[in-house]
Design a protein around this motif. Sequence first.
Motif, PDB file in Angstrom:
ATOM      1  N   TYR A  38      -0.151  12.533  -8.626  1.00 48.56           N
ATOM      2  CA  TYR A  38      -0.657  11.208  -8.289  1.00 48.56           C
ATOM      3  C   TYR A  38       0.011  10.131  -9.127  1.00 48.56           C
ATOM      4  CZ  TYR A  38      -4.287  13.621  -5.749  1.00 48.56           C
ATOM      5  OH  TYR A  38      -4.956  14.422  -4.865  1.00 48.56           O
ATOM      6  N   CYS A  41      -2.019   3.303  -7.982  1.00 50.24           N
ATOM      7  CA  CYS A  41      -1.862   2.467  -6.797  1.00 50.24           C
ATOM      8  C   CYS A  41      -1.163   1.162  -7.192  1.00 50.24           C
ATOM      9  CB  CYS A  41      -3.233   2.183  -6.195  1.00 50.24           C
ATOM     10  SG  CYS A  41      -3.207   1.083  -4.776  1.00 50.24           S
ATOM     11  N   GLY A  48      -8.623   0.682  -8.616  1.00 52.32           N
ATOM     12  CA  GLY A  48      -9.378   1.130  -7.450  1.00 52.32           C
ATOM     13  C   GLY A  48     -10.261   0.068  -6.835  1.00 52.32           C
ATOM     14  N   CYS A  61     -10.279  -1.130  -3.136  1.00 55.55           N
ATOM     15  CA  CYS A  61      -8.896  -1.320  -2.689  1.00 55.55           C
ATOM     16  C   CYS A  61      -8.714  -0.641  -1.333  1.00 55.55           C
ATOM     17  CB  CYS A  61      -7.944  -0.715  -3.719  1.00 55.55           C
ATOM     18  SG  CYS A  61      -6.206  -0.766  -3.256  1.00 55.55           S
ATOM     19  N   ARG A  63      -5.794   0.146   0.082  1.00 55.03           N
ATOM     20  CA  ARG A  63      -4.647   1.055   0.101  1.00 55.03           C
ATOM     21  C   ARG A  63      -4.998   2.440  -0.433  1.00 55.03           C
ATOM     22  NH1 ARG A  63       0.858  -1.316  -1.817  1.00 55.03           N
ATOM     23  NH2 ARG A  63       0.414  -2.524   0.038  1.00 55.03           N
ATOM     24  N   CYS A  64      -5.735   2.501  -1.542  1.00 52.43           N
ATOM     25  CA  CYS A  64      -6.044   3.802  -2.145  1.00 52.43           C
ATOM     26  C   CYS A  64      -7.467   4.258  -1.855  1.00 52.43           C
ATOM     27  CB  CYS A  64      -5.802   3.760  -3.650  1.00 52.43           C
ATOM     28  SG  CYS A  64      -6.902   2.666  -4.555  1.00 52.43           S
ATOM     29  N   LYS A  67      -9.860   4.905  -5.090  1.00 49.87           N
ATOM     30  CA  LYS A  67      -9.591   5.980  -6.043  1.00 49.87           C
ATOM     31  C   LYS A  67      -8.688   5.534  -7.187  1.00 49.87           C
ATOM     32  CE  LYS A  67     -10.078   9.453  -2.496  1.00 49.87           C
ATOM     33  NZ  LYS A  67      -9.363  10.348  -1.606  1.00 49.87           N
ATOM     34  N   ALA A  69      -5.514   5.900  -7.259  1.00 41.54           N
ATOM     35  CA  ALA A  69      -4.324   6.747  -7.309  1.00 41.54           C
ATOM     36  C   ALA A  69      -3.870   7.076  -5.893  1.00 41.54           C
ATOM     37  CB  ALA A  69      -4.613   8.031  -8.062  1.00 41.54           C
ATOM     38  N   GLN A  70      -2.565   7.292  -5.767  1.00 39.16           N
ATOM     39  CA  GLN A  70      -1.985   7.677  -4.487  1.00 39.16           C
ATOM     40  C   GLN A  70      -1.084   8.883  -4.696  1.00 39.16           C
ATOM     41  OE1 GLN A  70      -0.034   3.979  -3.455  1.00 39.16           O
ATOM     42  NE2 GLN A  70      -1.625   3.540  -1.962  1.00 39.16           N
TER      43      GLN A  70
END
Length: 89
Positions: A38, A41, A48, A61, A63-64, A67, A69-70
Amino acid sequence: MSPLLATANHTGPDLGAWLLLAIIAAAGYLLHSVIWPYRACHKCQGAGRFRSPSGRAWRYCNRCGGKGAQLRTGRRIWTHLKSIDRDRR
């Protein structure tokens, strides 16, 4: 030997060395992605969530998904290669 003649004898860049360097770099990135799958983000910098425009509430968020993290691209490639190997058996 004249400079013009020395220039004419030059064969160009060694493509084998560049190819080897590219393969080593790709393998290193893949190993890095396996160990640390990971990344933070980019949109929320790993938090997050964001403050609302009023500043009183939080929102997650988009996009993630909150979390922070991506999954790295290299980890996605590793997972795909493992699933191909698993399906082949």
